[in-house]
Scaffold this motif. Sequence first.
Motif, mmCIF file in Angstrom:
data_model
loop_
_atom_site.group_PDB
_atom_site.id
_atom_site.type_symbol
_atom_site.label_atom_id
_atom_site.label_comp_id
_atom_site.label_asym_id
_atom_site.label_seq_id
_atom_site.Cartn_x
_atom_site.Cartn_y
_atom_site.Cartn_z
ATOM 1 N N VAL A 153 35.262 -0.299 0.350
ATOM 2 C CA VAL A 153 36.541 0.005 -0.406
ATOM 3 C C VAL A 153 36.481 0.241 -1.738
ATOM 4 C CG1 VAL A 153 36.947 -2.394 -0.483
ATOM 5 C CG2 VAL A 153 38.876 -0.933 -0.392
ATOM 6 N N ASP A 154 37.170 1.035 -2.166
ATOM 7 C CA ASP A 154 37.128 1.578 -3.602
ATOM 8 C C ASP A 154 37.460 0.574 -4.322
ATOM 9 O OD1 ASP A 154 36.914 3.846 -5.468
ATOM 10 O OD2 ASP A 154 38.961 3.073 -5.805
ATOM 11 N N ALA A 155 36.994 0.182 -5.537
ATOM 12 C CA ALA A 155 37.024 -0.706 -6.521
ATOM 13 C C ALA A 155 38.562 -0.475 -7.116
ATOM 14 C CB ALA A 155 36.263 -0.869 -7.714
ATOM 15 N N ALA A 156 39.073 0.540 -7.463
ATOM 16 C CA ALA A 156 40.366 1.010 -7.949
ATOM 17 C C ALA A 156 41.313 0.378 -6.845
ATOM 18 C CB ALA A 156 40.615 2.220 -8.325
ATOM 19 N N ARG A 157 41.198 0.606 -5.513
ATOM 20 C CA ARG A 157 42.125 0.395 -4.644
ATOM 21 C C ARG A 157 42.107 -1.201 -4.292
ATOM 22 N NH1 ARG A 157 42.066 1.989 1.756
ATOM 23 N NH2 ARG A 157 44.309 1.131 2.113
ATOM 24 N N LEU A 158 41.112 -1.864 -4.467
ATOM 25 C CA LEU A 158 41.161 -3.396 -4.470
ATOM 26 C C LEU A 158 42.064 -3.915 -5.610
ATOM 27 C CD1 LEU A 158 37.315 -4.430 -3.705
ATOM 28 C CD2 LEU A 158 39.368 -4.696 -2.184
ATOM 29 N N ARG A 159 41.654 -3.507 -6.926
ATOM 30 C CA ARG A 159 42.647 -3.970 -7.899
ATOM 31 C C ARG A 159 44.124 -3.931 -7.689
ATOM 32 N NH1 ARG A 159 38.266 -1.710 -10.943
ATOM 33 N NH2 ARG A 159 39.393 0.008 -11.230
ATOM 34 N N GLU A 160 44.473 -2.503 -7.272
ATOM 35 C CA GLU A 160 45.683 -2.238 -6.801
ATOM 36 C C GLU A 160 46.333 -3.200 -6.084
ATOM 37 O OE1 GLU A 160 48.169 1.225 -5.180
ATOM 38 O OE2 GLU A 160 46.322 1.972 -6.331
ATOM 39 N N ASP A 161 45.550 -3.400 -4.871
ATOM 40 C CA ASP A 161 46.078 -4.130 -3.817
ATOM 41 C C ASP A 161 46.299 -5.801 -4.200
ATOM 42 O OD1 ASP A 161 46.224 -2.052 -1.991
ATOM 43 O OD2 ASP A 161 44.435 -2.253 -1.063
ATOM 44 N N VAL A 162 45.362 -6.203 -4.933
ATOM 45 C CA VAL A 162 45.219 -7.514 -5.100
ATOM 46 C C VAL A 162 46.625 -7.819 -6.259
ATOM 47 C CG1 VAL A 162 44.384 -9.607 -6.632
ATOM 48 C CG2 VAL A 162 43.021 -8.110 -4.853
ATOM 49 N N GLU A 163 46.799 -6.837 -7.075
ATOM 50 C CA GLU A 163 48.048 -7.021 -7.952
ATOM 51 C C GLU A 163 49.191 -6.851 -7.067
ATOM 52 O OE1 GLU A 163 47.449 -3.861 -10.648
ATOM 53 O OE2 GLU A 163 45.799 -4.727 -11.762
ATOM 54 N N ARG A 164 49.238 -6.120 -6.265
ATOM 55 C CA ARG A 164 50.409 -5.770 -5.140
ATOM 56 C C ARG A 164 50.578 -7.195 -4.437
ATOM 57 N NH1 ARG A 164 50.520 -4.618 -0.166
ATOM 58 N NH2 ARG A 164 48.297 -3.957 -0.040
#
Length: 268
Positions: free
Chosen positions: A220-231
Motif C-alpha cells: 500500500v502506498d505510504a501517502a494513502r496510509l497516512r491519509e487513511d490513518v488520519e481519516r
Amino acid sequence: MSDQAIRPGAARLRDAGLPAIDLSSLLAGQTVVFATVSGAHLYGFPSRDSDVDLRGAHLLPVADLIGLREGEETRTRMGDHDGVETDLVTHDLRKFARLMLRRNGYVLEQLLSPLVVHTTGVHAELTALTPGLLTRNHAHHYRGFAVTQWRLFGKQGAQGELKPLLYTLRVLLTGIHLMRSGEVVAHLPTLAGLAEAPAYVAELIAAKAEAEHGPVRDLVDAARLREDVERLHAALDDAQAASRLPEQPSREAHDALHELVVRVRLSG
C-alpha cells in the motif's frame, strides 16, 4: 469460587490459528478465575511464528493480602511450551477489577475474548457486568495506542513492519465500533466490514500470516496510509462525540463488581 469450567472449543481455537497444544496445562498450580487467548490470535492476524499470549485473572488467598508476605498481584510466565513460545500474564481478581473500572480496553478485550482456555462462574459474572463499565472515555485508550503504534511504524522507515500498522488500524476500528455500538470487538477481519475500514486490510493480514515481522513493502502506498490513518482518527473523534455511552461506569456496576470481589475472596 465455582470451578464449573466451560470446556474451550477446540475448533474455535484451531480456527484462530492456535497450535494444537494443551494450553490449560500452563495454569497448573494456580487458582485461576479465567484465562483467554489475547494478542495477534485474538486480533485475527497471527503469523506462522506468532507467540501465544494468554491473559486472565487469578485469586490470591486472604493471607497474602493481610499478612507480611505480599502475594503476586501480577504473575508472568514466559517460556517454551511444546515448541511454542507462550506468554501468560494474570492479575489478582481485585487488581483486574480495578483495571476494569478504568478506561482500559485491554482488560475488557481479554475478559470478553472468545478464545477461552479456562473459565469459571466468576468469569461469567465479570462478563455480565461489562456493559455497565463501558464509557465514551475508552476512546482515549484506543486513540493513544494507535498514536504509539503509528509512531513505531513511522520510525521503521521504508521497511516498516506490518505488525504496528495492523495494530494501528485495529485499535482505531475497535474504538470507532465501541463508541457507536457499545460492543467490544477486537477481531480485525470482523472490523474490516466497517464502512471506514481500508479496502487493503485483508491483504495486509494475509501478508503478515507469512512472517511475524514482515515489511509492508509495496502493498500500500505510504501517502494513502497516512491519509487513511488520519481519516480513522477523525472518525473516532466523531464517534466519541456522538456516542451514547456514559462518561463514567455506572454506580450499580461499580458496586456489583466490589461485592463480587469481596464474596469471591471470602469464599476462597
